[in-house]
Motif scaffolding. Structure first.
Motif, PDB file in Angstrom:
ATOM      1  N   MET A 501       0.841  -1.193   0.000  1.00  0.00           N
ATOM      2  CA  MET A 501       0.000   0.000   0.000  1.00  0.00           C
ATOM      3  C   MET A 501       0.876   1.243   0.000  1.00  0.00           C
ATOM      4  O   MET A 501       1.899   1.301   0.686  1.00  0.00           O
ATOM      5  CB  MET A 501      -0.910   0.007   1.227  1.00  0.00           C
ATOM      6  CG  MET A 501      -1.882  -1.161   1.267  1.00  0.00           C
ATOM      7  SD  MET A 501      -3.038  -1.154  -0.121  1.00  0.00           S
ATOM      8  CE  MET A 501      -4.014   0.294   0.301  1.00  0.00           C
ATOM      9  N   GLY A 502       0.479   2.232  -0.796  1.00  0.00           N
ATOM     10  CA  GLY A 502       1.233   3.468  -0.883  1.00  0.00           C
ATOM     11  C   GLY A 502       1.719   3.717  -2.291  1.00  0.00           C
ATOM     12  O   GLY A 502       1.810   2.786  -3.107  1.00  0.00           O
ATOM     13  N   THR A 503       2.052   4.967  -2.562  1.00  0.00           N
ATOM     14  CA  THR A 503       2.497   5.324  -3.912  1.00  0.00           C
ATOM     15  C   THR A 503       3.874   5.974  -3.891  1.00  0.00           C
ATOM     16  O   THR A 503       4.260   6.649  -4.849  1.00  0.00           O
ATOM     17  CB  THR A 503       1.488   6.279  -4.574  1.00  0.00           C
ATOM     18  OG1 THR A 503       1.314   7.436  -3.749  1.00  0.00           O
ATOM     19  CG2 THR A 503       0.143   5.599  -4.787  1.00  0.00           C
ATOM     20  N   ASP A 504       4.615   5.806  -2.799  1.00  0.00           N
ATOM     21  CA  ASP A 504       5.988   6.317  -2.769  1.00  0.00           C
ATOM     22  C   ASP A 504       6.859   5.480  -3.703  1.00  0.00           C
ATOM     23  O   ASP A 504       6.508   4.355  -4.087  1.00  0.00           O
ATOM     24  CB  ASP A 504       6.538   6.267  -1.343  1.00  0.00           C
ATOM     25  CG  ASP A 504       6.506   4.858  -0.762  1.00  0.00           C
ATOM     26  OD1 ASP A 504       7.546   4.180  -0.778  1.00  0.00           O
ATOM     27  OD2 ASP A 504       5.396   4.429  -0.341  1.00  0.00           O
ATOM     28  N   GLU A 505       8.000   6.022  -4.074  1.00  0.00           N
ATOM     29  CA  GLU A 505       8.848   5.389  -5.088  1.00  0.00           C
ATOM     30  C   GLU A 505       9.289   3.988  -4.668  1.00  0.00           C
ATOM     31  O   GLU A 505       9.281   3.055  -5.477  1.00  0.00           O
ATOM     32  CB  GLU A 505      10.078   6.261  -5.357  1.00  0.00           C
ATOM     33  CG  GLU A 505      10.973   5.720  -6.465  1.00  0.00           C
ATOM     34  CD  GLU A 505      12.134   6.650  -6.779  1.00  0.00           C
ATOM     35  OE1 GLU A 505      13.036   6.228  -7.544  1.00  0.00           O
ATOM     36  OE2 GLU A 505      12.140   7.779  -6.268  1.00  0.00           O
ATOM     37  N   LYS A 506       9.658   3.814  -3.411  1.00  0.00           N
ATOM     38  CA  LYS A 506      10.120   2.511  -2.940  1.00  0.00           C
ATOM     39  C   LYS A 506       9.005   1.474  -3.025  1.00  0.00           C
ATOM     40  O   LYS A 506       9.225   0.339  -3.494  1.00  0.00           O
ATOM     41  CB  LYS A 506      10.625   2.623  -1.498  1.00  0.00           C
ATOM     42  CG  LYS A 506      11.060   1.294  -0.883  1.00  0.00           C
ATOM     43  CD  LYS A 506      12.190   0.644  -1.671  1.00  0.00           C
ATOM     44  CE  LYS A 506      12.655  -0.658  -0.996  1.00  0.00           C
ATOM     45  NZ  LYS A 506      13.692  -1.363  -1.795  1.00  0.00           N
ATOM     46  N   THR A 507       7.787   1.837  -2.606  1.00  0.00           N
ATOM     47  CA  THR A 507       6.671   0.889  -2.653  1.00  0.00           C
ATOM     48  C   THR A 507       6.329   0.505  -4.084  1.00  0.00           C
ATOM     49  O   THR A 507       6.032  -0.665  -4.380  1.00  0.00           O
ATOM     50  CB  THR A 507       5.436   1.470  -1.940  1.00  0.00           C
ATOM     51  OG1 THR A 507       5.768   1.726  -0.569  1.00  0.00           O
ATOM     52  CG2 THR A 507       4.266   0.500  -1.991  1.00  0.00           C
ATOM     53  N   LEU A 508       6.381   1.470  -4.989  1.00  0.00           N
ATOM     54  CA  LEU A 508       6.101   1.169  -6.394  1.00  0.00           C
ATOM     55  C   LEU A 508       7.137   0.194  -6.955  1.00  0.00           C
ATOM     56  O   LEU A 508       6.805  -0.707  -7.725  1.00  0.00           O
ATOM     57  CB  LEU A 508       6.068   2.453  -7.214  1.00  0.00           C
ATOM     58  CG  LEU A 508       4.933   3.431  -6.896  1.00  0.00           C
ATOM     59  CD1 LEU A 508       4.993   4.641  -7.830  1.00  0.00           C
ATOM     60  CD2 LEU A 508       3.574   2.759  -7.002  1.00  0.00           C
ATOM     61  N   GLN A 509       8.395   0.356  -6.562  1.00  0.00           N
ATOM     62  CA  GLN A 509       9.436  -0.582  -6.989  1.00  0.00           C
ATOM     63  C   GLN A 509       9.166  -1.976  -6.438  1.00  0.00           C
ATOM     64  O   GLN A 509       9.296  -2.980  -7.156  1.00  0.00           O
ATOM     65  CB  GLN A 509      10.809  -0.093  -6.522  1.00  0.00           C
ATOM     66  CG  GLN A 509      11.324   1.133  -7.240  1.00  0.00           C
ATOM     67  CD  GLN A 509      12.651   1.616  -6.665  1.00  0.00           C
ATOM     68  OE1 GLN A 509      13.140   1.095  -5.649  1.00  0.00           O
ATOM     69  NE2 GLN A 509      13.238   2.614  -7.316  1.00  0.00           N
ATOM     70  N   VAL A 510       8.770  -2.034  -5.165  1.00  0.00           N
ATOM     71  CA  VAL A 510       8.467  -3.323  -4.544  1.00  0.00           C
ATOM     72  C   VAL A 510       7.283  -3.986  -5.238  1.00  0.00           C
ATOM     73  O   VAL A 510       7.278  -5.200  -5.465  1.00  0.00           O
ATOM     74  CB  VAL A 510       8.208  -3.147  -3.031  1.00  0.00           C
ATOM     75  CG1 VAL A 510       7.601  -4.411  -2.426  1.00  0.00           C
ATOM     76  CG2 VAL A 510       9.498  -2.787  -2.318  1.00  0.00           C
ATOM     77  N   CYS A 511       6.275  -3.205  -5.612  1.00  0.00           N
ATOM     78  CA  CYS A 511       5.101  -3.763  -6.299  1.00  0.00           C
ATOM     79  C   CYS A 511       5.512  -4.401  -7.629  1.00  0.00           C
ATOM     80  O   CYS A 511       5.060  -5.501  -7.966  1.00  0.00           O
ATOM     81  CB  CYS A 511       4.062  -2.684  -6.532  1.00  0.00           C
ATOM     82  SG  CYS A 511       3.181  -2.169  -5.034  1.00  0.00           S
ATOM     83  N   GLU A 512       6.344  -3.710  -8.397  1.00  0.00           N
ATOM     84  CA  GLU A 512       6.810  -4.273  -9.663  1.00  0.00           C
ATOM     85  C   GLU A 512       7.637  -5.525  -9.429  1.00  0.00           C
ATOM     86  O   GLU A 512       7.494  -6.535 -10.135  1.00  0.00           O
ATOM     87  CB  GLU A 512       7.637  -3.233 -10.425  1.00  0.00           C
ATOM     88  CG  GLU A 512       6.817  -2.086 -10.984  1.00  0.00           C
ATOM     89  CD  GLU A 512       7.647  -1.156 -11.853  1.00  0.00           C
ATOM     90  OE1 GLU A 512       8.835  -1.467 -12.095  1.00  0.00           O
ATOM     91  OE2 GLU A 512       7.119  -0.118 -12.292  1.00  0.00           O
ATOM     92  N   GLN A 513       8.504  -5.462  -8.425  1.00  0.00           N
ATOM     93  CA  GLN A 513       9.360  -6.609  -8.119  1.00  0.00           C
ATOM     94  C   GLN A 513       8.546  -7.785  -7.586  1.00  0.00           C
ATOM     95  O   GLN A 513       8.891  -8.951  -7.839  1.00  0.00           O
ATOM     96  CB  GLN A 513      10.433  -6.201  -7.113  1.00  0.00           C
ATOM     97  CG  GLN A 513      11.440  -5.203  -7.654  1.00  0.00           C
ATOM     98  CD  GLN A 513      12.283  -4.568  -6.566  1.00  0.00           C
ATOM     99  OE1 GLN A 513      12.144  -4.882  -5.372  1.00  0.00           O
ATOM    100  NE2 GLN A 513      13.155  -3.640  -6.956  1.00  0.00           N
ATOM    101  N   TRP A 514       7.461  -7.484  -6.858  1.00  0.00           N
ATOM    102  CA  TRP A 514       6.624  -8.550  -6.315  1.00  0.00           C
ATOM    103  C   TRP A 514       5.945  -9.336  -7.430  1.00  0.00           C
ATOM    104  O   TRP A 514       5.929 -10.562  -7.417  1.00  0.00           O
ATOM    105  CB  TRP A 514       5.587  -7.970  -5.361  1.00  0.00           C
ATOM    106  CG  TRP A 514       4.645  -8.992  -4.808  1.00  0.00           C
ATOM    107  CD1 TRP A 514       3.309  -9.082  -5.003  1.00  0.00           C
ATOM    108  CD2 TRP A 514       4.989 -10.101  -3.965  1.00  0.00           C
ATOM    109  NE1 TRP A 514       2.791 -10.164  -4.348  1.00  0.00           N
ATOM    110  CE2 TRP A 514       3.804 -10.819  -3.699  1.00  0.00           C
ATOM    111  CE3 TRP A 514       6.186 -10.548  -3.416  1.00  0.00           C
ATOM    112  CZ2 TRP A 514       3.775 -11.955  -2.905  1.00  0.00           C
ATOM    113  CZ3 TRP A 514       6.174 -11.693  -2.615  1.00  0.00           C
ATOM    114  CH2 TRP A 514       4.981 -12.386  -2.374  1.00  0.00           C
ATOM    115  N   GLU A 515       5.415  -8.620  -8.401  1.00  0.00           N
ATOM    116  CA  GLU A 515       4.791  -9.297  -9.538  1.00  0.00           C
ATOM    117  C   GLU A 515       5.816 -10.163 -10.274  1.00  0.00           C
ATOM    118  O   GLU A 515       5.542 -11.320 -10.610  1.00  0.00           O
ATOM    119  CB  GLU A 515       4.178  -8.287 -10.499  1.00  0.00           C
ATOM    120  CG  GLU A 515       3.506  -8.934 -11.700  1.00  0.00           C
ATOM    121  CD  GLU A 515       2.796  -7.943 -12.603  1.00  0.00           C
ATOM    122  OE1 GLU A 515       2.452  -8.326 -13.747  1.00  0.00           O
ATOM    123  OE2 GLU A 515       2.571  -6.800 -12.178  1.00  0.00           O
ATOM    124  N   ALA A 516       7.005  -9.608 -10.512  1.00  0.00           N
ATOM    125  CA  ALA A 516       8.048 -10.365 -11.211  1.00  0.00           C
ATOM    126  C   ALA A 516       8.452 -11.599 -10.412  1.00  0.00           C
ATOM    127  O   ALA A 516       8.638 -12.691 -10.974  1.00  0.00           O
ATOM    128  CB  ALA A 516       9.259  -9.476 -11.470  1.00  0.00           C
TER     129      ALA A 516
END
Length: 537
Positions: A501-516
Motif C-alpha cells: 500500500m502506498g504510492t511512494d517510489e520505494k513501494t512502487l518498486q516493490v510492487c513491480e518486483q513482487w509481480e516479477a
C-alpha cells in the motif's frame, strides 16, 4: 484456347488439405504423450477401467465435442434474451444454440461429480474439456463442482440434499447446473462490501438486491453471497432459478435478468445482471462463515480450474501451431526451419508443457490435502499438515494468475505462426481461444492485482510460523540450488518492506518486483514439475 482451359487460368494450386486432415484426426490425449506421462507421474498407474473411460472420453472431445464447440462459438450463435412471452409474462428466457445444449447435455451426463467417480478420472475429463476453450459450458461445469463441494459438507436439509442429488446423480434423467454470483456493481473482489440482503420472512429466507456480473446465468442454481438483515457478516445461500414445477412454465424464482453482457471473450457463456426481488433461498453453512467458505471452498476450486484450463488450452494451440509450421512453406522453405519461428515454437512448447506438468502436480497436492481432511494420516506432525495446506492455498492462487496470463501470451504467439490466417474466425479456433484466455486472465476468479495483494498478505502472515527459506526449499525441492537461494533472498527482501500500500517510489518498486517474483517463482515450480514428468520418458 478452350473454355475448359480458360477456367484454370490464374488458379492457385495451394491448399490446406494436409493441415485440415491432421486437425480432423488430432486427439490431444493420444497424440501428446506428455499428458499420459504427467498422469502416470502424479496419479500413478490407474486401473484399466479408468484408463479406458478416459480414452473414450478423449475421443468424444476430439470429435463430437470439438464440432459442437466450434459451431457454438460462431458469432451468429451468441446467446440472447427474450424478456417476455407472447402473453406479456416476464420470463427472461436465455436462448442458446442447439449445439451448446447438445454439448451441455452430453457433458453433464458423464456425472463426473458423482461420489463413486475416481478423482483422477474427474480431473482428466475436466482437463480435456478445457482444451475446447469455454464452449459455453466450462464455467458452469466448474461452478457445479464448487457447489457440490459445499453440499458435501453442508447439505443438512431436505432442500439442499435434493439439490445435491440433482447435481451429482440427476433427477428424472436431468442433471442440475450451478453458477456462483458474488459480484455487485461496487466491485467483484470486495465481497465484504456486498449490499445484497437476505431477509428471513416467516421462517423462509429471501434475497433482495442486485448482482452485477453473473456468468452461467442460465443455471438451475446459484451460490450467492448476501448479508442477513441487520448483520455485517457475509453469508452463503443457494438460490434456485425456478421453484419446483415452475421451470416448464418459465416462471422464475422472484428475480429478473436485466441484460446479457457483451464480453470480449467466453461469448458462448451468458453473463447477466440479476435483480433479486424476494427470491427464496437456502442458507448453506453457518451464516457467519460465508466469506470463509466462499473463499476457502468455492473460489479455491474455481481458481484451480481457471488455472487448469489455460494450461490445457496452451497445449492445444501449441500443437496446432507446430503442425502448421511443419506444412506451411514460404519462399520455398518450411516455416519451422526459419530461426525466428523455431525459437517461437520452442517457447510455445516450454510454456505449455511446464504449465501442464504443474497442473497435474497441483492436483496431486490438492487430493493429498483432501485425503488428510477425511482422516488419513499423511503427515508426521501438525506443523507439516499446516504447511501443506499453506502450499496448496498459495499454489492455487499463483498457478491461476500465472497460467492465465501466460495463456493469453501463448495464444497470441501461436496465432502469429499462422500469419493472417491466425486472425480468421473461420480458419481455426485460435481467435476464440485467445479471447477466452484474455478474459480468464483479466477477471475470472480474481484479477492479477487482487491475487498479488492476497498472496503478499498471506506470505506476511505465514512468515511468523513458516520460515521463508523452508517454504521455498519445500516447494522447489529438486530445483537447482542457485534457483532456490535466489528465490529465498528475493522473497525475504520483498516481505521486509511490509506492505504494497502506498504510492511512494520505494513501494512502487516493490510492487513491480513482487509481480516479477511471483511469476519467476511459479515458473520455477512449473519447470521442476516438467523435469519430474520428463524423468519418466
Amino acid at each position: 484456347m478452350s473454355l475448359a482451359d480458360s477456367n484454370t487460368l490464374g488458379e492457385n494450386p495451394y491448399n490446406f488439405e494436409e493441415y485440415l486432415a491432421w486437425r480432423e484426426s488430432f486427439n490431444i490425449y493420444e497424440d501428446v504423450p506428455f499428458i499420459k506421462q504427467a498422469m502416470l507421474r502424479y496419479a500413478g498407474d490407474l486401473s484399466s477401467d479408468i484408463q479406458r473411460d478416459i480414452t473414450q472420453f478423449a475421443k468424444r472431445v476430439s470429435t463430437e465435442f470439438e464440432a459442437l464447440s466450434e459451431a457454438a462459438g460462431n458469432h451468429a450463435n451468441a446467446p440472447y434474451m427474450v424478456h417476455f412471452d407472447g402473453h406479456n409474462n416476464r420470463i427472461d428466457r436465455i436462448v442458446r444454440p442447439a449445439e451448446t445444449l447438445a454439448l451441455e447435455k452430453a457433458v453433464w451426463e458423464e456425472a463426473v461429480f458423482a461420489e463413486e467417480v475416481d478423482p483422477w478420472a474427474r480431473f482428466m475429463k475436466i482437463y480435456l474439456l478445457t482444451t475446447l476453450g469455454e464452449s459455453g459450458i466450462n464455467c458452469a461445469h466448474c461452478c457445479t463442482g464448487g457447489l457440490n463441494l459445499l453440499l458435501e459438507r453442508f447439505a443438512d436439509t431436505p432442500e439442499l440434499k435434493r439439490i445435491h442429488q440433482h447435481l451429482t446423480e440427476g433427477i428424472d434423467g436431468e442433471y442440475g447446473i450451478a453458477a456462483q454470483f458474488l459480484s455487485e456493481i461496487q466491485g467483484g473482489s470486495d465481497v465484504a462490501a456486498n449490499c445484497v440482503e437476505a431477509v428471513e420472512e416467516n421462517g423462509q429466507w429471501r434475497i433482495y438486491g442486485n448482482k452485477f456480473f453473473c456468468s452461467a446465468a442460465h443455471a438451475d442454481y446459484a451460490v450467492i453471497t448476501a448479508k442477513p438483515q441487520g448483520s455485517d457478516q457475509v453469508a452463503l445461500f443457494v438460490v434456485p432459478s425456478w421453484l419446483p414445477g415452475d421451470k416448464a412454465k418459465e416462471k422464475r424464482n422472484s428475480f429478473t435478468i436485466n441484460k446479457i453482457k457483451s464480453k470480449l471473450g467466453t461469448r458462448e457463456l451468458p453473463t447477466g445482471e440479476i435483480q433479486y426481488n424476494g427470491s427464496i433461498a437456502y442458507p448453506i453453512g453457518p451464516l457467519d462463515r460465508g466469506l470463509a467458505n466462499i473463499v476457502g471452498i468455492v473460489l479455491s476450486h474455481s481458481r484451480f480450474i481457471s488455472g487448469l484450463g489455460p494450461g490445457a488450452q496452451m497445449l492445444r494451440v501449441t500443437e496446432e501451431a507446430k503442425q502448421y509450421a511443419r506444412q506451411r512453406t514460404v519462399f520455398g522453405v518450411t516455416i519451422k526451419d526459419y530461426g525466428l519461428v523455431a525459437a517461437q515454437l520452442n517457447k510455445l512448447d516450454r510454456y505449455s508443457l511446464r504449465t501442464t506438468a504443474a497442473s497435474f502436480k497441483l492436483q496431486s497436492e490438492i487430493l493429498k490435502k483432501e485425503r488428510f481432511d477425511h482422516g488419513e494420516k499423511l503427515f508426521d506432525s501438525e506443523t507439516q499438515a499446516r504447511q501443506h495446506a499453506f502450499h496448496v492455498r498459495m499454489l492455487i492462487m499463483l498457478h491461476k494468475m500465472v497460467a492465465t496470463t501466460d495463456a493469453a501470451m501463448i495464444s497470441e504467439l501461436a496465432m502469429s505462426i499462422f500469419g493472417g490466417h491466425g486472425l480468421m474466425e473461420d480458419f481455426s479456433s485460435h481467435p476464440r481461444l485467445f479471447r477466452d484466455a484474455t478474459t480468464l486472465a483479466g477477471a475470472w476468479e480474481g484479477p492479477k492485482n487482487l491475487l498479488l495483494t492476497r498472496l503478499y498478505m498471506d506470505f506476511q502472515a505465514g512468515r511468523d510460523w513458516y520460515p521463508v527459506a523452508e517454504f521455498v526449499g519445500n516447494l522447489l525441492q529438486g530445483a537447482p540450488q542457485d534457483t532456490v537461494s535466489e528465490m529465498t533472498t528475493r522473497l525475504e527482501a520483498l516481505l521486509d518492506h511490509g506492505t504494497l500500500m502506498g504510492t511512494d517510489e520505494k513501494t512502487l518498486q516493490v510492487c513491480e518486483q513482487w509481480e516479477a517474483f511471483c511469476f519467476d517463482f511459479t515458473h520455477a515450480y512449473q519447470d521442476q514439475a516438467r523435469v519430474e514428468v520428463e524423468s519418466l520418458l
